[in-house]
Design an enzyme around this catalytic site. Structure first.
Site, PDB file in Angstrom:
ATOM      1  N   THR A 129       0.804  -1.227   0.000  1.00  0.00           N
ATOM      2  CA  THR A 129       0.000   0.000   0.000  1.00  0.00           C
ATOM      3  C   THR A 129       0.838   1.279   0.000  1.00  0.00           C
ATOM      4  O   THR A 129       1.950   1.299   0.553  1.00  0.00           O
ATOM      5  CB  THR A 129      -0.920   0.025   1.245  1.00  0.00           C
ATOM      6  OG1 THR A 129      -1.486   1.337   1.388  1.00  0.00           O
ATOM      7  CG2 THR A 129      -0.154  -0.264   2.525  1.00  0.00           C
ATOM      8  N   GLU A 131       0.286   3.623   1.841  1.00  0.00           N
ATOM      9  CA  GLU A 131       0.418   4.071   3.238  1.00  0.00           C
ATOM     10  C   GLU A 131       1.800   3.721   3.793  1.00  0.00           C
ATOM     11  O   GLU A 131       2.198   4.225   4.835  1.00  0.00           O
ATOM     12  CB  GLU A 131      -0.680   3.452   4.111  1.00  0.00           C
ATOM     13  CG  GLU A 131      -2.085   3.970   3.826  1.00  0.00           C
ATOM     14  CD  GLU A 131      -2.338   5.387   4.343  1.00  0.00           C
ATOM     15  OE1 GLU A 131      -1.680   5.808   5.309  1.00  0.00           O
ATOM     16  OE2 GLU A 131      -3.207   6.075   3.761  1.00  0.00           O
ATOM     17  N   TYR A 157      -1.181   0.426  10.715  1.00  0.00           N
ATOM     18  CA  TYR A 157      -1.502  -0.244   9.443  1.00  0.00           C
ATOM     19  C   TYR A 157      -0.323  -0.172   8.482  1.00  0.00           C
ATOM     20  O   TYR A 157       0.100  -1.196   7.923  1.00  0.00           O
ATOM     21  CB  TYR A 157      -2.745   0.416   8.828  1.00  0.00           C
ATOM     22  CG  TYR A 157      -3.023   0.013   7.396  1.00  0.00           C
ATOM     23  CD1 TYR A 157      -3.446  -1.272   7.075  1.00  0.00           C
ATOM     24  CD2 TYR A 157      -2.872   0.933   6.348  1.00  0.00           C
ATOM     25  CE1 TYR A 157      -3.702  -1.637   5.754  1.00  0.00           C
ATOM     26  CE2 TYR A 157      -3.130   0.570   5.032  1.00  0.00           C
ATOM     27  CZ  TYR A 157      -3.545  -0.710   4.739  1.00  0.00           C
ATOM     28  OH  TYR A 157      -3.790  -1.063   3.429  1.00  0.00           O
ATOM     29  N   LYS A 161       1.889  -3.304   7.135  1.00  0.00           N
ATOM     30  CA  LYS A 161       1.970  -3.572   5.687  1.00  0.00           C
ATOM     31  C   LYS A 161       3.429  -3.589   5.218  1.00  0.00           C
ATOM     32  O   LYS A 161       3.777  -4.323   4.289  1.00  0.00           O
ATOM     33  CB  LYS A 161       1.187  -2.514   4.915  1.00  0.00           C
ATOM     34  CG  LYS A 161      -0.295  -2.787   4.817  1.00  0.00           C
ATOM     35  CD  LYS A 161      -0.594  -3.919   3.834  1.00  0.00           C
ATOM     36  CE  LYS A 161      -2.084  -4.177   3.732  1.00  0.00           C
ATOM     37  NZ  LYS A 161      -2.410  -5.356   2.912  1.00  0.00           N
TER      38      LYS A 161
HETATM   39  P1  NAP Z   1     -11.316  -4.393   2.749  1.00  0.00           P
HETATM   40  O1  NAP Z   1     -12.524  -4.107   1.918  1.00  0.00           O
HETATM   41  O2  NAP Z   1     -11.174  -3.713   4.055  1.00  0.00           O
HETATM   42  O3  NAP Z   1     -11.241  -5.976   2.965  1.00  0.00           O
HETATM   43  C1  NAP Z   1     -10.391  -6.540   3.923  1.00  0.00           C
HETATM   44  C2  NAP Z   1     -10.640  -8.027   3.942  1.00  0.00           C
HETATM   45  O4  NAP Z   1      -9.742  -8.640   4.879  1.00  0.00           O
HETATM   46  C3  NAP Z   1     -12.053  -8.428   4.352  1.00  0.00           C
HETATM   47  O5  NAP Z   1     -12.516  -9.446   3.502  1.00  0.00           O
HETATM   48  C4  NAP Z   1     -11.845  -8.980   5.755  1.00  0.00           C
HETATM   49  O6  NAP Z   1     -12.781  -9.978   6.118  1.00  0.00           O
HETATM   50  C5  NAP Z   1     -10.484  -9.606   5.603  1.00  0.00           C
HETATM   51  N1  NAP Z   1      -9.866  -9.900   6.888  1.00  0.00           N
HETATM   52  C6  NAP Z   1      -9.745  -9.082   7.964  1.00  0.00           C
HETATM   53  N2  NAP Z   1      -9.164  -9.731   8.976  1.00  0.00           N
HETATM   54  C7  NAP Z   1      -8.901 -10.987   8.541  1.00  0.00           C
HETATM   55  C8  NAP Z   1      -8.310 -12.135   9.144  1.00  0.00           C
HETATM   56  N3  NAP Z   1      -7.893 -12.119  10.414  1.00  0.00           N
HETATM   57  N4  NAP Z   1      -8.212 -13.266   8.407  1.00  0.00           N
HETATM   58  C9  NAP Z   1      -8.663 -13.306   7.131  1.00  0.00           C
HETATM   59  N5  NAP Z   1      -9.235 -12.250   6.500  1.00  0.00           N
HETATM   60  C10 NAP Z   1      -9.346 -11.109   7.208  1.00  0.00           C
HETATM   61  O7  NAP Z   1      -9.988  -4.077   1.908  1.00  0.00           O
HETATM   62  P2  NAP Z   1      -9.835  -3.772   0.326  1.00  0.00           P
HETATM   63  O8  NAP Z   1     -10.115  -2.338   0.094  1.00  0.00           O
HETATM   64  O9  NAP Z   1     -10.566  -4.808  -0.429  1.00  0.00           O
HETATM   65  O10 NAP Z   1      -8.268  -3.946   0.143  1.00  0.00           O
HETATM   66  C11 NAP Z   1      -7.706  -5.220  -0.196  1.00  0.00           C
HETATM   67  C12 NAP Z   1      -6.271  -5.251   0.280  1.00  0.00           C
HETATM   68  O11 NAP Z   1      -5.536  -4.220  -0.374  1.00  0.00           O
HETATM   69  C13 NAP Z   1      -6.097  -5.022   1.770  1.00  0.00           C
HETATM   70  O12 NAP Z   1      -5.008  -5.790   2.198  1.00  0.00           O
HETATM   71  C14 NAP Z   1      -5.754  -3.544   1.860  1.00  0.00           C
HETATM   72  O13 NAP Z   1      -5.010  -3.267   3.015  1.00  0.00           O
HETATM   73  C15 NAP Z   1      -4.945  -3.363   0.593  1.00  0.00           C
HETATM   74  N6  NAP Z   1      -4.972  -2.029   0.016  1.00  0.00           N
HETATM   75  C16 NAP Z   1      -6.168  -1.412  -0.227  1.00  0.00           C
HETATM   76  C17 NAP Z   1      -6.187  -0.156  -0.797  1.00  0.00           C
HETATM   77  C18 NAP Z   1      -7.496   0.547  -1.087  1.00  0.00           C
HETATM   78  O14 NAP Z   1      -7.476   1.760  -1.337  1.00  0.00           O
HETATM   79  N7  NAP Z   1      -8.612  -0.151  -1.119  1.00  0.00           N
HETATM   80  C19 NAP Z   1      -4.992   0.484  -1.145  1.00  0.00           C
HETATM   81  C20 NAP Z   1      -3.783  -0.202  -0.927  1.00  0.00           C
HETATM   82  C21 NAP Z   1      -3.789  -1.465  -0.366  1.00  0.00           C
HETATM   83  P3  NAP Z   1     -14.069  -9.693   7.088  1.00  0.00           P
HETATM   84  O15 NAP Z   1     -15.177  -9.304   6.170  1.00  0.00           O
HETATM   85  O16 NAP Z   1     -14.287 -10.989   7.748  1.00  0.00           O
HETATM   86  O17 NAP Z   1     -13.670  -8.595   8.024  1.00  0.00           O
END
Ligand code: NAP
Length: 334
Positions: A129, A131, A157, A161
């Site tokens: 990320t 971040e 976070y 990461k």
């Molecule tokens: P998100 O919507 O917050 O989804 C996070 C997922 O992680 C959810 O399915 C959650 O499941 C799961 N999770 C949380 N704790 C867990 C655990 N202990 N074991 C297994 N699964 C777990 O995130 P996103 O926006 O789709 O982002 C996807 C990835 O890209 C993440 O790693 C995020 O940090 C990274 N990222 C995102 C962005 C962005 O702008 N969206 C930018 C850079 C990087 P539950 O539903 O059970 O909570």
């Protein structure tokens, strides 16, 4: 390139990117497995309805045995590790949990692939990320952060990461695994969680437009982010795993906008020129440390992978607003 007869394991299947990548992989002909946590995950029914083709496997990123089971069951050609405690504000309140899931969870999953004898077979995508850059040491003013920029994470976070990023690179270097890290700048869309500021705004603006809400409470409005559309970004993740060599790539738009800009665009989409009367600033939503500005330089991904984005900032906001108005209308009494 077709993914026919390939299998993929996606962690974070209930999240925003999990939904988008599952659809993309399914369209390509992959058999898609999704890791879902908890005894009765409240988002399970929605995933089953939205993504009926996904085979769900129970497991948590903090449980190495469950991950071995998930990898053995799915026998994946590609793993997309998208699961994380992903909300910056939440990570300040739950720093140990964030370290366990967002940081050490990456190690647990890499080990599950390696210890089950799949270090050569299975390609691994790690969701790194912007971040990790943190907005300080802004060493490329004007052109944005790229793959060589300094890291200086400003939240639990971001720190977790960064561990995930380096352990993923370490497994690439130590064991020759095909591990690609996508350093993704903020990406949003219809599936964005309501706890994130962009979706909080588009949901509130839709409700204000329909007379269901008067105000929206937000934290600081000046931070600037490089916001793209999630559908464009998951295509980039897949492209990273189709590239002949594993590598790290920034995905970004190369533009940065403040939260004020997002408000202006969102309210304008429903015909409101001045958003100030509708917005209340609440210190409860402000963070102990804030990232001032994030701006990415996607040149490497564009040139090496041929990645490009289709949706611009105005298009992204409009898409989210239209979706949220339609969603709210469905809930109105007939
Ligand atoms: P998100 O919507 O917050 O989804 C996070 C997922 O992680 C959810 O399915 C959650 O499941 C799961 N999770 C949380 N704790 C867990 C655990 N202990 N074991 C297994 N699964 C777990 O995130 P996103 O926006 O789709 O982002 C996807 C990835 O890209 C993440 O790693 C995020 O940090 C990274 N990222 C995102 C962005 C962005 O702008 N969206 C930018 C850079 C990087 P539950 O539903 O059970 O909570």
């Amino acid at each position: 390139m077709s993914g026919a007869s390939k299998s993929a394991l996606v962690t974070g299947i209930t999240g925003q990117d999990g939904g988008h990548i599952a659809e993309l992989l399914h369209e390509q002909g992959y058999e898609v497995f999704g890791l879902i946590r908890g005894q009765s995950n409240p988002r399970k029914a929605a995933v089953e309805a939205d993504l009926p083709f996904v085979k769900l496997i129970e497991g948590d990123l903090t449980d190495p045995a469950a991950l071995v089971h998930a990898v053995d069951t799915s026998d994946p050609d590609e793993v997309y590790n998208l699961g994380a405690i992903s909300h910056v504000g939440y990570s300040f309140k739950n720093p140990s949990l964030t370290a366990e899931v967002t940081g050490k969870g990456v190690l647990n999953l890499l080990e599950a692939v390696r210890l089950t004898g799949r270090a050569e077979k299975t390609k691994f995508y790690q969701a790194s990320t912007s971040e990790m850059f943190g907005g300080l040491d802004y060493n490329r003013p004007g052109s944005g952060y790229n793959e060589d920029s300094l890291f200086h994470p400003r939240s639990p976070y971001g720190v977790a990461k960064l561990y995930g990023h380096w352990i993923a690179k370490n497994y690439r270097e130590s064991y020759g695994m095909f591990v690609a890290c996508g350093i993704l700048f903020n990406h949003e869309g219809e599936r964005r969680g309501i706890e994130f500021v962009t979706r909080k705004i588009t949901d509130a603006v839709a409700r204000i437009h329909l007379g269901l809400q008067d105000k929206i409470e937000l934290g600081d409005l000046w931070p600037k982010r490089d916001w793209g559309y999630a559908g464009d970004y998951v295509r980039g993740m897949w492209q990273m795993l189709q590239h002949p060599e594993p590598d790290d790539f920034v995905l970004a738009t190369g533009e940065t906008h403040s939260i004020e800009d997002f408000l202006t665009e969102a309210f304008a989409a429903v015909g409101i020129d001045d958003w100030h009367p509708y917005v209340v600033q609440n210190p409860a939503f402000m963070r102990p440390a804030e990232v001032d500005i994030l701006l990415g330089d996607p040149a490497k991904a564009e040139q090496t992978l041929g990645w490009h984005r289709d949706v611009d900032f105005a298009g992204l906001v409009k898409r989210m607003i239209d979706h949220d108005i339609a969603l709210q209308r469905k809930n109105l009494p007939a």
